[in-house]
Structure formats: C-alpha cells, structure tokens
Write a protein that holds these residues in place. Sequence first.
Motif, PDB file in Angstrom:
ATOM      1  N   VAL A  96      -8.676   2.839   3.229  1.00  0.00           N
ATOM      2  CA  VAL A  96      -7.330   2.808   3.809  1.00  0.00           C
ATOM      3  C   VAL A  96      -7.311   3.544   5.150  1.00  0.00           C
ATOM      4  O   VAL A  96      -6.535   3.192   6.052  1.00  0.00           O
ATOM      5  N   ILE A 113      -5.308  -4.360  -3.711  1.00  0.00           N
ATOM      6  CA  ILE A 113      -5.248  -4.724  -2.286  1.00  0.00           C
ATOM      7  C   ILE A 113      -6.655  -5.005  -1.771  1.00  0.00           C
ATOM      8  O   ILE A 113      -7.580  -4.223  -1.998  1.00  0.00           O
ATOM      9  N   ILE A 137      -3.495   9.426   6.057  1.00  0.00           N
ATOM     10  CA  ILE A 137      -2.792   8.138   5.930  1.00  0.00           C
ATOM     11  C   ILE A 137      -1.309   8.312   5.594  1.00  0.00           C
ATOM     12  O   ILE A 137      -0.597   7.327   5.416  1.00  0.00           O
ATOM     13  N   ILE A 146      -8.806  -4.797   0.904  1.00  0.00           N
ATOM     14  CA  ILE A 146      -8.973  -4.122   2.204  1.00  0.00           C
ATOM     15  C   ILE A 146      -9.966  -4.883   3.072  1.00  0.00           C
ATOM     16  O   ILE A 146      -9.845  -4.937   4.288  1.00  0.00           O
ATOM     17  N   CYS A 205      -8.214   0.006  -6.111  1.00  0.00           N
ATOM     18  CA  CYS A 205      -6.806   0.075  -5.701  1.00  0.00           C
ATOM     19  C   CYS A 205      -5.886  -0.334  -6.860  1.00  0.00           C
ATOM     20  O   CYS A 205      -6.075  -1.392  -7.452  1.00  0.00           O
ATOM     21  N   PRO A 206      -4.893   0.472  -7.167  1.00  0.00           N
ATOM     22  CA  PRO A 206      -3.996   0.122  -8.280  1.00  0.00           C
ATOM     23  C   PRO A 206      -3.268  -1.196  -8.043  1.00  0.00           C
ATOM     24  O   PRO A 206      -2.777  -1.811  -8.979  1.00  0.00           O
ATOM     25  N   PHE A 207      -3.196  -1.613  -6.796  1.00  0.00           N
ATOM     26  CA  PHE A 207      -2.463  -2.852  -6.489  1.00  0.00           C
ATOM     27  C   PHE A 207      -3.408  -4.018  -6.209  1.00  0.00           C
ATOM     28  O   PHE A 207      -2.965  -5.104  -5.865  1.00  0.00           O
ATOM     29  N   CYS A 243       0.835  -1.209   0.000  1.00  0.00           N
ATOM     30  CA  CYS A 243       0.000   0.000   0.000  1.00  0.00           C
ATOM     31  C   CYS A 243       0.871   1.261   0.000  1.00  0.00           C
ATOM     32  O   CYS A 243       1.716   1.432   0.870  1.00  0.00           O
ATOM     33  N   VAL A 244       0.662   2.106  -0.985  1.00  0.00           N
ATOM     34  CA  VAL A 244       1.490   3.312  -1.097  1.00  0.00           C
ATOM     35  C   VAL A 244       0.787   4.541  -0.515  1.00  0.00           C
ATOM     36  O   VAL A 244       1.222   5.667  -0.742  1.00  0.00           O
ATOM     37  N   HIS A 245      -0.296   4.313   0.167  1.00  0.00           N
ATOM     38  CA  HIS A 245      -1.011   5.408   0.841  1.00  0.00           C
ATOM     39  C   HIS A 245      -1.423   6.485  -0.170  1.00  0.00           C
ATOM     40  O   HIS A 245      -1.238   7.667   0.085  1.00  0.00           O
ATOM     41  N   CYS A 246      -1.955   6.011  -1.299  1.00  0.00           N
ATOM     42  CA  CYS A 246      -2.330   6.978  -2.338  1.00  0.00           C
ATOM     43  C   CYS A 246      -3.762   7.465  -2.152  1.00  0.00           C
ATOM     44  O   CYS A 246      -4.151   8.487  -2.713  1.00  0.00           O
ATOM     45  N   GLY A 247      -4.561   6.717  -1.402  1.00  0.00           N
ATOM     46  CA  GLY A 247      -5.934   7.147  -1.136  1.00  0.00           C
ATOM     47  C   GLY A 247      -6.901   6.936  -2.289  1.00  0.00           C
ATOM     48  O   GLY A 247      -8.049   7.359  -2.226  1.00  0.00           O
ATOM     49  N   LEU A 248      -6.448   6.255  -3.343  1.00  0.00           N
ATOM     50  CA  LEU A 248      -7.337   6.066  -4.500  1.00  0.00           C
ATOM     51  C   LEU A 248      -8.542   5.186  -4.180  1.00  0.00           C
ATOM     52  O   LEU A 248      -9.540   5.218  -4.894  1.00  0.00           O
ATOM     53  N   CYS A 249      -8.422   4.387  -3.138  1.00  0.00           N
ATOM     54  CA  CYS A 249      -9.534   3.513  -2.785  1.00  0.00           C
ATOM     55  C   CYS A 249     -10.687   4.299  -2.141  1.00  0.00           C
ATOM     56  O   CYS A 249     -11.803   3.799  -2.050  1.00  0.00           O
TER      57      CYS A 249
END
Lengths: 442, 230
Positions: A74, A121, B140, A123, A117-119, A49-55
């Motif tokens: 997130v 993930i 975050i 959640i 999520c781009p990855f 998780c890159v903490h991008c907040g896209l989710c």
Amino acid sequence: MGLPAIPIVNDPGLDEAVKDLTPEKISNVVNRIIDSETAARFKVYMKTCVHCGLCSDACHWFLSNDRDPRFSPVGKVKQTLWEIIKRKDSLDPAFLKECSRIAHTECNVCRRCSMYCPFGIDIAYLLMVVRRICSELEMVPQFLQDTVNSHSVTMNQMWVKQDEWIDTLQWQEEEAKGEIKTARIPLDKEGADVFYSVIAPEPKILAQLIGNIAQIMAVAKVDWTMPSFDGWDNSNMAMFSGDFETMGRVERYHHEAAQKLKARRIVMGECGHAFRGAAYDGPRWLGWRQPPIPLIHAVDFYHELITTGRIKIARKFKTPVTVQEPCNIVRGRGLGQKLREIIAATCEDFTPPDPDFEHNYCCGAGGGVINCGPPWKTSRVKGNRVKAEQLADTKAQIIITPCHNCHSGIEDIISGYKLGMHVKFFSEILMEVMEIPDEMRA
Amino acid sequence: MENHVSYALHILEEPVQYLALAFMALMYIIKISQMLKKPIPPEKAELKGDRVAGAFDSLLNVLKPWSMESTRNNPYFYIEFLIFHIGVALTIGATFFIPLFPSLMTLTVSKIFMIFMGLAFLIGLRRIYRRLTVPEIRIISSPDDFFAITLMTVFFAVGFGAMSLWIKGSPDTGWMWIFFLMTTFFLLYVPFSKISHYVLYPFGRINFGRIFGGRGVLNKNVKAPSWNPK
Ligand code: SF4
Ligand code: SF4
C-alpha cells in the motif's frame, strides 16, 4: 521519519525520457488511462482500502528492506497512484520517474499481497495501472523497453531472427538424436496434438532445453510440432511494461501460429509469466470470448505424461530438493498440487518451503523486474532477502522451478546470498530420471 | 427499560435519524451505481475451479481467520478486529433499540452492549496509537483515517456514558443528546469516508473469490465448476 535514502540508479530509459515530459502530457495520459481504461474494480479498490497496512507483511520487498514502509504494497500505491489521482493535473516529470521506478522495479506484480488484504484488493493491478501510465509516457526502464521493442519488431523477446530460430531447432534436433534415435523437432506439422511454444531466451541462451523437450516428446511418443515462423515465442514483456497494444499483438501471434497449424492444443514451456499472458491477460485485453485453442502449462503436461504412464520413472532423483512455486501458475492458476505430485513422482528427498503454495514468496524476478536489467539487479537481490532465508531453511541442494523468471531470479539470490544451491527446471530433473527404452537409445 | 424522553430528543432519536439514514442510503446507491458504470471484464481463460464457490468462500473469509494469512499469523489482531466491529454494530444498534425497542434492552443486554462499547473504545485508542507509531501504517494514514478512528473511539465512549445513565433510569441526558447527535453526524459523514468499507467489502471480496476460485486456487476440492458465467 528518518528513512534511508533510496540509492540512485542511472537508467537511460527513465533519465532521458523524463526530459521530454511536460505536465500537460502527463495530465492527458493520466486522465485518459484513468477515465477510459480502468475497470470497475479500480474504483472499488481505491475506495475500499482502509489504510490498515495488513498487506505489508506479504511483500518480500518490505520484509527484505527492514520493513521500510516505502516498500509496503500500500505504501507503493500511496507514493504513486494516490498522488496521481490527487494531483491529476499538476504532476511533474520527476514524480513520474519515481512512479516508474516504484511500479516497474519494486513490485513483481506477484499478488501475494492480495492474499493478505482483508478486502482482497489487487495491488498488483493498481501498480499495473501505474506502469501503463508510465509506458504511455515512455517512462520505462531501458532494458525492459528493449525487450518490448524486440517483441514489437521480431515478435520475440530477444531479437532472434527467423534463420537463427530454425538453425537452433535443427542444432537441438541433432543433439537430441544423439541421445534418442527417434527424437525429432517437427516443424510446421499440421494437425499435431501439441503445439509446443517456448520463451525466446531458450533459443538464445538455453537451447539445450529445447533438445531436452525433443527427447521427452520422443520417449512419450507425443505428436507435436513447433512453428518455423513468428508466434513461437510465448513470452510477453509488453504485458509488464504497460504496452498493452504490443502485448495483444504478441498473444495474437502466439495463438494464431497454433491455429495456422491446426494444432489441437498449445503446451507452453516452463515459464510462469508467459502462461499468464497467454491464458489471462492477453485474451482479456484482446476481448476474446475465450482463447481459440486449449492451452496448458508444462507442469500440467508433465503431470499428464507421468500419471498416464507415457513417461515412466526409472529411478528417483536423490539429491535433496525444494521448490520455488511460480506465482503466475501456482497463485495464478492453482497448479501447486500438480507440481508437488510430479516432484513426488520423481524426487526422493523433498522439503517444502515455508510458506508454500499460493502463500509462497515471489522469486523477486517476475513481473518484468529482472528484465529491467543490470542497473536494478542490486536492489532486486536486496529486495528478496526473505526468499534467501526461506530457501536456506529447507537445506535443499537443488531448487526446482518450472519458470524462467524464477530460475534466473533464484540464481541471482543464490549467488547474492552465497547459498551454495543450484536451480533446475523440472524438465532437467525428468531428463535424469525418466525411463528410456533401450531400443530408443542412439 | 423505560424511555420517556423530551419531545426534542424524540425528534432527534427518530425522524432526524430516519432522514439521515435515507440520505446515507441514497449516497450509497449513487456511489455504487457510479462504480458499476465502469466495465467488469470477465476472465476468458478455461475454468479450473468454481467461481461461485470461490466468491462465497472469499465473502465469508471475514469469519475464517485461518483462511487469510494476515489473520492466521496474527490471531490477536483478528480478535481485536472482531471485538471492534461487534462494538461498532452494537453501538449503532443501540441508537435504534433505545428509541424503538426499549423493552429489549434489559439490564443484562444493556450491560453486554456496554462491555463491547468499552472494549471497542480501548481498541480504538490502540488503533490511533498504531496509526501514529507504526511506520508502515503512519505513512499511509490520511487525515480522514485519523478523523474517522478518533470519531469512532469518542462515539464508543459517549455511547458507554449514555447507556450507563440510561440503565440507571435517566434516558434524557446530555450524554444521550451527544450520542444521538453523533449518530446523525455519522450517518451523513460515513458515505464520504473510509468507513464506507463495510458497504464496499463484498465487491472486492467477490471479485477476489471469482478470480482465485475460477483459477482453482480457492476451494481446491471442488471438482467441477457449478456455473461458468462467461
Ligand atoms: S511485489 Fe508482490 S507482494 Fe509486493 S506489492 Fe507487488 S504484488 Fe504485492
Ligand atoms: S491490506 Fe488492503 S485495505 Fe489494508 S492497506 Fe493493504 S490494500 Fe489497503
């Protein structure tokens, strides 16, 4: 950051249990769960998780609570799991109570955020780990825990006793026979093509659904059975409370009941979470190579009956309809297209919701959240304003949903936001439009 | 482009970088093998789709902005993402091309590198701003997030500065020293930071693709599963 206070909800399940917690107890459970129960993906997700907040924009809780960052997917993981990992050995009871509130009552484990999520993930899985920790520490909202206790004692979710169960089936058989002469609910029939299972609220509060299925089975001339013994309830709230031992027992009973009757396949009634438990989470926990008996959801079954002509459609349902696509069978099983096809076959005026299919919003009730009961109803309904807006935009009068959680959750949203709509299971639509040969009519 | 540099800078540009690179690779091997020590329980349910096709599909979704709702709804964000990551690749690439293949770095190629470095620098600034101001991102953000994005942004600026002097025929400059010192630091630091996401990306994505592919949610038009890895 000037965020509004989260309203305090009194829930004895949390308020009482927190008194018995100690930092040592917490640390023992946390270490055991994290070290010995989590899978490789847990580490992958935590580290990726890159903490991008896209989710954030995926979550109805976040969108409906005016983009309050504490409700972003997130954000929920940060407030719970990140802290748990960071302070593994110095966690205080009050913090654990917060974790339970967030994981049990503010996430529907619907996995919509995974689609964002781009990855990729998951959640929901991470918050399930939090639920598991809370459950092991007996920090579970009281109403939800009560359903788990019921599962554990009676093997069904609503404390239905065996005589009540059989009595309800007999009553519904009588009702069905009043409409269709040949309608029966064959109990404990060995070797039937279909073992039909339902969730416990059906005999308890929605018994007519069992009568409906008896009529549908009669018209389609299906060779079917239901068990008179435990294993008839396919629901599984233990899966959502985090009590996986009980979840495993419930799933085993369900599959074994069908095995005992040597049924060729299990057809599960219209419920999403029950299907998730029986098809995915249960077998995985039990370590089965694969479920012992083929298993399908009601949507699959109705699709089969309609497309093979075993059920013919006499007239189409005229009132404007839309659909609430249950996460656990559409995002979770890819049944979205079949659901559309059976609606198209039976309804004249359908407007799809936007977004739809696997991108549709959760009903807000799933994942055990509605089972947390009345104390949490206000926050739950407030947490799904986007669903109310989405449904209102369709201008439909009826919302079809093949899921009990969705059904109840959407009913609450309809009344909470005064939408003036109604919810129906697909079987209720089918009952209105299917062709019943005259010679079958009572 | 010529690359006559002092012996000291040569040491920094080559052997030191190789050592740092080897260290980074070792750290990743350890990290990934530790991760994979944990169980990977497969799904037991009947297959409804294709897990392999799903995994490929999911892996490549970085190239398909329409396939993911977050980028479908926000194309600007995707363009920004693309430019930033091309900038990263070219800036790191420059630290290898300059010492090893200086002849490939023609004026045009170098200018293309510099354009991406410049754009990535601006996007870096925007990302720092977003981290500081957008509530759901700020809540975050960890110190490592701020450190990593700041470092990257400075790295782009330094790279841009070093290359602008390099194309003017000055390969051994203070900018170039800082550029390579930062590269070495990156190679040592990255395995312990969130920047590692580029190495971990396939694991999460493949898992997502296997699950949703196997359940018939991705690759809806695949008729029969190609392989059932039960
Ligand atoms: S409710 Fe659904 S979208 Fe929101 S965090 Fe939970 S799984 Fe994600
Ligand atoms: S979108 Fe994925 S990577 Fe970004 S914050 Fe959410 S979970 Fe983390």
